[in-house]
Design a protein around this motif. Structure first.
Motif, mmCIF file in Angstrom:
data_model
loop_
_atom_site.group_PDB
_atom_site.id
_atom_site.type_symbol
_atom_site.label_atom_id
_atom_site.label_comp_id
_atom_site.label_asym_id
_atom_site.label_seq_id
_atom_site.Cartn_x
_atom_site.Cartn_y
_atom_site.Cartn_z
ATOM 1 N N GLU A 1 1.191 4.067 -3.120
ATOM 2 C CA GLU A 1 1.022 5.316 -2.532
ATOM 3 C C GLU A 1 2.051 6.392 -2.985
ATOM 4 O O GLU A 1 1.846 7.514 -3.597
ATOM 5 C CB GLU A 1 0.630 5.698 -1.175
ATOM 6 N N ARG A 2 3.284 5.781 -2.948
ATOM 7 C CA ARG A 2 4.471 6.587 -3.626
ATOM 8 C C ARG A 2 4.728 6.372 -5.074
ATOM 9 O O ARG A 2 5.539 7.122 -5.743
ATOM 10 C CB ARG A 2 5.732 6.216 -2.729
ATOM 11 N N ASP B 1 0.937 -1.329 0.015
ATOM 12 C CA ASP B 1 0.213 -0.126 -0.083
ATOM 13 C C ASP B 1 0.801 1.218 -0.071
ATOM 14 O O ASP B 1 0.653 2.005 -0.878
ATOM 15 C CB ASP B 1 -0.796 0.103 1.241
ATOM 16 N N GLU B 2 1.901 1.082 0.737
ATOM 17 C CA GLU B 2 2.880 2.396 1.032
ATOM 18 C C GLU B 2 3.490 2.635 -0.444
ATOM 19 O O GLU B 2 3.866 3.869 -0.959
ATOM 20 C CB GLU B 2 3.871 2.140 1.783
#
Length: 214
Positions: A130-131, A126-127
């Protein structure tokens, strides 16, 4: 290598160093699999693009494999696993210098969380999404869809619908599934003892091994 068996659960702890005369250097099979001595470790919870697979115009599979090589080269690696997959590989979480290999690759956008089997690295995925790093920066096909597509295409023309090529070379008996980057260049000669297989498990049981990138 220390190996423990407890209530039917296999637990493996291995440490190796390229600087040790007795220890083994890891052989990188692809972006989510390494081999140490006679033990092959499939990193649990991730699925990296296949070596040779592209994400748009980016050779994401080659870069994932190269990243794994950079992470383990000349380093001490510790792997702990609790089960074997259908091909006899130990499903394991592995660390280098205290860093989790699976988490590192997922965070760099070089692998997907393999949520069909595990939710270990969902947060890291997920991180990364997002990036917008790695696979999340453009178009892609998941490796499981890529494998399924390549299988469907080659099974239509392979003998008995069994598209895995069991090749014999100076490197030994090596099987090439349809997504192998060497697949199209591999010719099978049944007269020489080479074979077609209907599954990777069948090829492994017959004594063939998966190709390694170098």
């Amino acid at each position: 290598m220390r190996q423990y068996v407890n209530s039917g659960i296999l637990c493996v702890l291995v440490a190796f160093s390229a600087l040790s005369a007795a220890a083994q250097v890891a052989e990188v099979v692809d972006g989510d699999t390494i081999k140490v001595g006679e033990v092959t470790y499939r990193i649990e919870g991730i699925d990296a693009p296949e070596h040779g697979q592209k994400c748009g115009t980016w050779s994401c599979g080659n870069d994932a494999t190269a990243a794994m090589s950079t992470l383990v080269q000349g380093k001490q690696v510790e792997c702990v696993g609790e089960s074997l997959d259908d091909y006899g590989r130990v499903l394991a979480r592995c660390q280098v210098d205290g860093a989790d290999l699976g988490a590192t690759l997922i965070s760099a956008g070089l692998a997907w969380a393999f949520t069909k089997y595990s939710d270990t690295y969902v947060v890291e995925e997920d991180e990364a999404r997002e990036r917008g790093v790695g696979i999340w920066s453009g178009s892609f096909q998941t490796p499981w869809d890529y494998r399924a597509e390549r299988w469907e295409v080659e099974a239509q023309v392979a003998p008995y619908g069994c598209p895995i090529k069991g090749n014999i070379s100076t490197n030994g008996k090596i099987y090439h599934p349809p997504w192998s980057p060497w697949y199209s260049r591999t010719r099978i000669s049944v007269e020489k003892g080479e074979q077609w297989f209907c599954s990777e498990a069948e090829a492994v049981e017959a004594g063939w091994r998966a190709p390694r990138w170098r």
